[in-house]
Scaffold this active site. Structure first.
Site, mmCIF file in Angstrom:
data_model
loop_
_atom_site.group_PDB
_atom_site.id
_atom_site.type_symbol
_atom_site.label_atom_id
_atom_site.label_comp_id
_atom_site.label_asym_id
_atom_site.label_seq_id
_atom_site.Cartn_x
_atom_site.Cartn_y
_atom_site.Cartn_z
ATOM 1 N N GLU B 46 -4.518 11.383 -4.933
ATOM 2 C CA GLU B 46 -5.519 10.370 -5.292
ATOM 3 C C GLU B 46 -6.763 10.615 -4.474
ATOM 4 O OE1 GLU B 46 -3.351 6.226 -6.616
ATOM 5 O OE2 GLU B 46 -4.310 6.367 -4.678
ATOM 6 N N ASP B 57 -11.104 -2.506 0.032
ATOM 7 C CA ASP B 57 -10.525 -1.674 1.080
ATOM 8 C C ASP B 57 -10.671 -2.289 2.455
ATOM 9 O OD1 ASP B 57 -9.535 0.771 -0.247
ATOM 10 O OD2 ASP B 57 -11.591 0.850 -0.982
ATOM 11 N N TYR B 171 -0.242 0.682 -10.897
ATOM 12 C CA TYR B 171 -0.451 0.643 -9.447
ATOM 13 C C TYR B 171 -0.168 -0.780 -8.992
ATOM 14 C CZ TYR B 171 -2.871 1.651 -4.994
ATOM 15 O OH TYR B 171 -3.187 1.853 -3.675
#
Lengths: 389, 263
Positions: B46, B57, B171
């Site tokens: 990834e 993040d 995911y």
């Protein structure tokens, strides 16, 4: 129009983890606006606590000097010193309605942080405010104000350490604590339902101004002028005038000029992109990286803008302009001296454009300037810029 | 069958997905780190496209984005890096990007560039189901898998609709919160994996917080098809120029292999 969209703009560009919180907020807000008890409480807080309605002041001296009729919508007279409290009281009450236990907010100059701290203290909800470390250092007084009001200020050390990084950090907090926390966004930015909800809370400005104008002068104004950072005071005063034959002017931070990169004029000089959950005009480079911004006024120092403004720009219903730091500073002095009213540096941008517009007006023309906040907070900065302190 | 499907269908053990930020700390070193990861046993690579405001993040990955941008990483260079790796390796390559990357380049152009670089899947971190129609169409046209995130808060019809439209793998964000290495797997995580894997017709890859070999077997037993390791890898790359990277990747890969049924 698709839900949560203003034309193409708006939407919900957020990580999946936040979607359930946005859905919950959207549903709760729809119930909140219909809940008479809560609406009554809000209305009571706005009048008895915040000081609504604010006055519409005819500026005799400035009108004489500029050659047309100038009115100020006096959001500077509100508790806390700016229009911000219309929104923070609304959202804090909504948070209580939803059973949330904690408020988080982000702030640049500190005004929204202070307004959130005020609302949290008044309504009994603990408040944590994210603020870029650079802003913490340059806005010490507002940091202390928030602390006095019982809020915790969290300096953000990431990125450019300013407002946009504080928003990122607040969103991260919200992602991790969505169940008990309400994220109290301070402008008409962010994912749906924030742009619509904040606009509704701020529309009280325009509703009052419109009614007051009819009462005081017997007709509507020719033009309404407001500054635009995220754009909440502007959308608040514009919205009730959208269907009228009234010219609407939004004024962005031209900083050191639009030919360089040191400004905050997303609508005048930006492109379409996605930041902080919405599709809107942005200041970004060709690769989609968000550009640093500059304005003498910390409240306008933001690379994005509310999505509804983007639609209003495209449709031509509102004209957007930029004035420079120097023009805003001149207007700051002008209003202070001619009328005895010290405007916030944000609002000074609107005053500066009014000076330009007045040059094209006849004696009978009437302009309303939204004085979104008072300038006490900026006095130190202006003194520093002019070499006084 | 796409490269991603093939990887899952032949593994017989947890698929190991490793993440790094393209250009962290600079182009050459991140290309080298990617090679190290693939050589040491990462099944799917990834690649994060650096962004100034990566709001999903945590600090570890955010700093990596900043390092990459400071070293002049561009979209063009991310595609170049993917194309280089595609020539050298058969493993699937997935791009993790933010919505503004797509809008800046133009959605069709973005997917065309990705396809010609040999990218197999794209995940747009801040493009939930409601906003993803145009991107998904572009992905389909280019034969790229459209990977969706699901979170612990994704439930009911929304979960089903996401499962319906995802391709490649799902995911699964295992915790509420941002990316970042965590020490323990909670019982709730395993339960979440169990429920999601049961509902999904494609493999479920579990990410956020996985940093140790001992995390892997329980997740696989709960039904995870893959584990995704991001912050732990980015942390190693940032800390000592990746010297400990081969050892860490090998240990994680061995833990994946150990889950394979014994002959």
């Amino acid at each position: 129009m698709k839900k949560g969209r203003f034309g193409d703009y708006g939407g919900q560009y957020v990580p999946e983890t936040l979607m359930s919180a946005l859905e919950e907020l959207d549903d709760a807000y729809a119930r909140f606006v219909k809940d008479q008890d809560y609406q009554q409480i809000l209305s009571r807080y706005l009048t008895e606590y915040a000081g609504r309605p604010t006055r519409l002041t005819f500026c005799e001296n400035l009108s004489r000097q500029l050659g047309c009729n100038i009115y100020l919508k006096r959001e500077d007279l509100l508790h806390g010193g700016a229009h911000k409290i219309n929104n923070t009281l609304g959202q804090a009450l909504l948070a209580r309605f939803m059973g949330k236990k904690r408020l988080i907010a982000e702030t640049g100059a500190g005004q929204h942080g202070v307004a959130t701290a005020i609302a949290g203290a008044a309504l009994g909800l603990p408040v944590e405010v994210y603020m870029g470390a650079t802003d913490v250092a340059r806005q010490k007084l507002n940091v202390f104000r928030m602390q006095l009001l019982g809020a915790k200020v969290i300096p953000v050390e990431t990125g450019s350490r300013t407002l946009k990084d504080a928003i990122n950090e607040a969103l991260r907090d919200w992602v991790a604590n969505v169940q008990e926390t309400h994220y109290l966004i301070g402008s008409v930015v962010g994912p749906h339902p924030f742009p619509q909800m904040v606009r509704d809370f701020q529309s009280v400005i325009g509703e009052e101004a419109r009614a007051q104008m009819l009462e005081q002068q017997g007709c509507l104004p020719d033009a309404v002028i407001a500054c635009v950072g995220g754009g909440s005071n502007a959308i608040g005063i514009f919205h009730p005038f959208l269907k009228d034959r009234v010219d609407l002017h939004g004024v962005e931070a031209g900083g050191k000029g639009l030919d360089g990169n040191e400004h905050g004029a997303s609508l005048c000089a930006g492109r379409r992109g996605v930041l902080h959950g919405a599709l809107s005009y942005l200041l970004m480079d060709g690769d989609g990286q968000i550009l640093p911004t500059h304005s003498v006024s910390a409240g306008l120092d933001y690379p994005g803008v509310g999505p509804e403004h983007s639609m209003l720009k495209d449709s031509g219903r509102v004209c957007y302009h930029a004035v420079t730091d120097d023009q805003a500073l001149d207007a700051f002095f002008l209003l202070s001296r001619t009328e005895g009213i010290i405007p916030a540096l944000e609002s000074s941008h609107a005053v500066a454009y009014a000076v330009e517009l007045a040059a094209q007006c006849s004696r009978d023309d009437t302009l309303i300037i939204n004085l979104s906040g008072r300038g006490d907070k900026d006095v130190g900065e202006v003194a520093r810029l002019r070499g006084v302190a | 069958m796409s490269r991603i499907e093939r990887t899952f269908s032949t593994a017989g053990r947890p698929v190991f997905i490793g993440y790094l930020v393209a250009g962290d700390p600079d182009y050459e070193q991140s290309l080298e780190a990617a090679r190290t990861m693939l050589d040491a046993g990462v099944d799917i690579l990834e690649i994060g496209m650096p962004f100034t405001d990566p709001l999903a993040d945590g600090p570890t990955i955010q700093q990596a984005h900043q390092r990459a941008l400071e070293h002049g990483m561009t979209q063009e260079n991310v595609f170049r890096m993917a194309a280089t790796l595609r020539r050298e390796y058969q493993s699937p390559i997935v791009l993790l990007v933010y919505a503004n990357h797509l809008y800046a380049r133009g959605i069709p152009d973005f997917y065309r560039s990705a396809a010609s670089a040999g990218v197999d899947g794209i995940l747009v971190v801040d493009l939930p189901l409601e906003e993803s129609e145009e991107a998904q169409r572009a992905a389909e046209e280019q034969g790229i898998d459209h990977i969706f995130l699901v979170a612990p808060t994704t439930k009911g019809p929304r979960l089903n609709a996401t499962m319906e439209r995802a391709s490649g793998f799902i995911y699964l964000i295992s915790v509420l919160g941002i990316t970042g290495a965590r020490n323990e797997l909670s019982p709730q995580v395993l339960d979440l994996v169990r429920r999601t894997a049961r509902a999904s017709r494609i493999p479920v890859a579990v990410g956020f917080g996985i940093s140790k070999p001992e995390h892997i077997a329980p997740l696989f037993a709960a039904g995870a098809g893959a584990i995704i390791v991001g912050s732990a890898i980015v942390d190693i790359i940032g800390r000592d120029a990746g010297r400990n990277l081969p050892g860490f990747i090998t240990a994680m890969r061995n833990a994946c292999d150990a889950c394979a049924p014994k002959e």
